[in-house]
Scaffold this motif. Structure first.
Motif, PDB file in Angstrom:
ATOM      1  N   GLU A   8       0.834  -1.203   0.000  1.00 56.82           N
ATOM      2  CA  GLU A   8       0.000   0.000   0.000  1.00 56.82           C
ATOM      3  C   GLU A   8       0.872   1.257   0.000  1.00 56.82           C
ATOM      4  O   GLU A   8       0.559   2.247  -0.659  1.00 56.82           O
TER       5      GLU A   8
ATOM      6  N   LYS B 160       3.907   1.515  -1.213  1.00 55.02           N
ATOM      7  CA  LYS B 160       4.481   1.642  -2.568  1.00 55.02           C
ATOM      8  C   LYS B 160       3.492   2.307  -3.511  1.00 55.02           C
ATOM      9  O   LYS B 160       3.834   3.210  -4.277  1.00 55.02           O
ATOM     10  N   ILE B 161       2.261   1.824  -3.430  1.00 57.28           N
ATOM     11  CA  ILE B 161       1.245   2.369  -4.350  1.00 57.28           C
ATOM     12  C   ILE B 161       0.975   3.829  -4.039  1.00 57.28           C
ATOM     13  O   ILE B 161       0.871   4.675  -4.942  1.00 57.28           O
TER      14      ILE B 161
ATOM     15  N   THR C  47       3.781   5.914  -5.376  1.00 59.90           N
ATOM     16  CA  THR C  47       3.718   5.976  -6.834  1.00 59.90           C
ATOM     17  C   THR C  47       2.623   6.933  -7.305  1.00 59.90           C
ATOM     18  O   THR C  47       2.837   7.745  -8.209  1.00 59.90           O
ATOM     19  N   VAL C  48       1.440   6.800  -6.649  1.00 57.95           N
ATOM     20  CA  VAL C  48       0.323   7.644  -7.093  1.00 57.95           C
ATOM     21  C   VAL C  48       0.641   9.122  -6.839  1.00 57.95           C
ATOM     22  O   VAL C  48       0.435   9.970  -7.711  1.00 57.95           O
TER      23      VAL C  48
ATOM     24  N   ALA D 147       3.102  10.258  -9.291  1.00 53.96           N
ATOM     25  CA  ALA D 147       2.500  10.375 -10.618  1.00 53.96           C
ATOM     26  C   ALA D 147       1.712  11.664 -10.735  1.00 53.96           C
ATOM     27  O   ALA D 147       1.791  12.370 -11.748  1.00 53.96           O
ATOM     28  N   ILE D 148       0.963  11.985  -9.671  1.00 54.21           N
ATOM     29  CA  ILE D 148       0.147  13.207  -9.733  1.00 54.21           C
ATOM     30  C   ILE D 148       1.051  14.437  -9.836  1.00 54.21           C
ATOM     31  O   ILE D 148       0.840  15.324 -10.676  1.00 54.21           O
TER      32      ILE D 148
ATOM     33  N   VAL E 259       4.260  14.622 -10.856  1.00 57.68           N
ATOM     34  CA  VAL E 259       4.973  14.654 -12.139  1.00 57.68           C
ATOM     35  C   VAL E 259       4.012  15.028 -13.277  1.00 57.68           C
ATOM     36  O   VAL E 259       4.343  15.806 -14.158  1.00 57.68           O
ATOM     37  N   GLY E 260       2.819  14.457 -13.190  1.00 56.87           N
ATOM     38  CA  GLY E 260       1.827  14.754 -14.227  1.00 56.87           C
ATOM     39  C   GLY E 260       1.471  16.221 -14.243  1.00 56.87           C
ATOM     40  O   GLY E 260       1.427  16.868 -15.289  1.00 56.87           O
TER      41      GLY E 260
ATOM     42  N   PHE F 103       2.470  18.675 -17.219  1.00 62.54           N
ATOM     43  CA  PHE F 103       1.400  19.348 -17.971  1.00 62.54           C
ATOM     44  C   PHE F 103       1.648  20.850 -18.035  1.00 62.54           C
ATOM     45  O   PHE F 103       1.532  21.465 -19.093  1.00 62.54           O
TER      46      PHE F 103
ATOM     47  N   VAL G 298       4.514  22.348 -17.673  1.00 64.73           N
ATOM     48  CA  VAL G 298       5.708  22.598 -18.492  1.00 64.73           C
ATOM     49  C   VAL G 298       5.341  22.559 -19.962  1.00 64.73           C
ATOM     50  O   VAL G 298       5.730  23.416 -20.758  1.00 64.73           O
TER      51      VAL G 298
END
Lengths: 309, 245
Positions: A6, A8-9, A12-13, A16-17, A19-20, A24, A26
């Motif tokens: 959990e 790890k997830i 990651t999430v 991801a948010i 970086v996303g 976006f 950029v």
């Protein structure tokens, strides 16, 4: 282990948010954590503009087009997002210009020089710059019509020339050439016939020139003397002209004075009082003479003959 | 005939999965471990794949563009836009069809032929809820992240290679990438990645769940799962492009 999964997830999430979001922003070329300043510009047309088109100041990118919307009046309202910390002064222009030959467009901001600033969400004045290429494209049809007209004319000209050749023009030209040949031949003949005459004329001209030379060499002294006399005369003439110049200058001075009314002559010329006096005098004398003529007794009464003689 | 039978069985499996999708408690534990296995553990390989895809795209595009009329920034535009629209999703889909699809099909097929699934059923577990749902949901949830990682590493790879080979500067590359960056492209890529996640995991689950015939049968199921996943990834990519673009 389950917690590990959990965790790890979760990591990651979240990553991801973040970086996303950053990616976006950029890619949209917006400042990453701060909103830029938004302005509106109205254009009659926005050919070549799209969301994301760059906005430049002096060639440096400071923002991009955020939104394009068509207004009811068929003009276009462009929303641009700029990264200008000190804002834009009132009267700034937003010019749509061509970036390259292919017709890519950009908005170029030209700062106004007012001291007042445009508020957030305010309006800039929009100008659409057609660009060199568009002008060329616009005048392209005109140029092409001109060219096609010219080609048609050249074509007709060529056909006319061709026809001329076909309708015996060739024979005419050949005839002309033949005539020319004959004429040159005749000229040649003429020259060969008159060669002797020409030579004689040349010889007599030569002898005449030699005679002239002899004459001048014989009379050289005389001629030299004459020339010297002439020289002296011209010197004298020069002196005379100098003194004449002086005289005329003096005269001019005098005339000037007369004109200005200086001196007796001047007064005589310019002052009418003498004339007036003379005029009245003559009038008076006239009257007197008339008077004497009419009544001589009146004047002669006191004159006794006895006393006279 | 065989085709319709397969489609029917596939639909029944999906139907049972959807019907029991609300039993979250049953598969919660499995879901997280599947998400780690499907998503987190795949990030490395897909980033690598994306990086090299972007790099190759940049080099090949600059090799093909010899005209002086085309600005260098077009290379960046082509690399980033094709990464975002098509390649990131499809490359990661194909990589994961091999990596995830094969794993799922082998796992389930092995459980099937060693009668573990029957054992679960006899213990009163709903095997579809317990085995299939967490895998499919994990696929659907993690694929967008994988897509993103692929796209970003692809663009970064393109920019780095462009800079290193002196074909296009990073600034020009990013200028072009930004010029042709449309949010809808990203949305399209994310939609695609959802679909690919579903297609790969569900097909692999189906092939593994209905495997039969011992070790050989598991091997066959795995092969079929991988091949079918790849085919359906490409097919659904085409269908989505035709529908949405």
């Amino acid at each position: 282990m389950r917690l590990g999964n959990e965790l790890k997830i979760g990591i990651t999430v979240v990553l991801a948010i973040v970086v996303g979001f950053v990616g976006f922003r950029v890619m949209k070329d917006a400042p990453i954590f701060r909103m830029g300043t938004v302005y509106h510009v109205d254009y009659a047309k926005v050919d070549g503009l799209s969301v994301g088109t760059t906005v430049l100041v002096s060639g440096i990118k400071i923002g991009s087009v955020q939104k394009l919307e068509l207004l009811q009046s068929d003009s276009v309202r462009v929303t641009i997002n700029l990264n200008v910390p000190d804002g834009l002064p009132k009267g700034s222009l937003a010019i749509i210009t061509s970036v390259d030959l292919l017709g890519s467009k950009a908005i170029e901001i030209q700062r106004g020089n007012s001291s007042e600033m445009i508020p957030y969400g305010g309006d800039l004045e929009g100008v659409y710059d057609e660009g060199m290429f568009a002008e060329l494209a616009n005048s392209g049809s005109e140029i092409s019509t001109n060219i096609s007209e010219s080609t048609v004319r050249v074509n007709t000209l060529l056909t006319e020339i061709e026809e001329m050749f076909r309708e015996g023009g060739r024979a005419d030209i050949e005839g002309t050439l033949g005539n020319l040949q004959r004429t040159t031949g005749q000229v040649d003949e003429l020259i060969s016939e008159t060669r002797n005459d020409i030579a004689k004329s040349l010889r007599s001209l030569e002898s005449m020139l030699s005679n002239l030379e002899e004459l001048t060499s014989e009379e050289r002294g005389e001629i030299q003397r004459t020339i010297k006399n002439l020289e002296a005369t011209s010197v004298e003439l020069q002196e005379m002209s100098v003194s004449l110049k002086d005289v005329s200058a003096n005269l001019a001075q005098i005339m000037q004075k007369i004109n200005d009314g200086e001196g007796t002559l001047g007064k005589l010329v310019n002052d009418p009082s003498l004339y007036d006096n003379l005029d009245t005098l003559t009038v008076n004398v006239n009257r007197l003479v008339q008077d004497i003529n009419e009544n001589p007794r009146h004047f002669l009464r006191h004159i006794r003959l006895v006393d006279v003689f | 005939m065989q085709l319709f039978l397969e489609i029917g069985k596939y639909c029944r499996l999906l139907y049972e999965a959807i019907r029991s999708a609300t039993e979250f408690k049953t598969y919660r534990k499995n879901l997280f471990s599947e998400m780690v296995k499907t998503g987190v553990d795949s990030l490395g390989i897909v980033s690598l794949a994306g990086f090299f895809t972007g790099a190759v795209l940049t080099i090949q595009t600059s090799y093909q563009f010899t005209s002086a009329l085309i600005p260098k920034s077009t290379i960046g535009a082509i690399t980033s836009q094709s990464m975002i629209i098509e390649l990131a999703a499809v490359i990661s889909g194909l990589v994961l069809a091999g990596r995830v699809g094969a794993r799922i099909a082998t796992e389930l097929g092995n459980m099937r032929v060693s009668e573990q699934i029957d054992a679960l059923e006899s213990m009163g577990f709903n095997s579809v809820t317990f085995l299939v749902i967490p895998r499919v949901i994990a696929g659907i949830l993690t694929f967008p992240i994988i897509y993103m990682a692929t796209a970003i590493s692809g663009i970064i790879g393109g920019a780095i290679v462009g800079y290193m080979t002196n074909t296009v500067t990073t600034y020009e590359f990013m200028e072009g990438a930004r010029l042709y960056f449309f949010p809808w492209d990203v949305a399209f890529g994310v939609i695609k990645s959802f679909v690919f996640g579903f297609v790969i995991t569900s097909i692999s689950c189906y092939k593994g769940y209905f495997a039969s015939g011992g070790a050989e049968g598991v091997g066959y199921a795995t092969t079929r799962a991988t091949v079918l996943s790849c085919i359906y990834v490409l097919l659904s990519s085409f269908v989505l492009a035709a529908l949405l673009l």
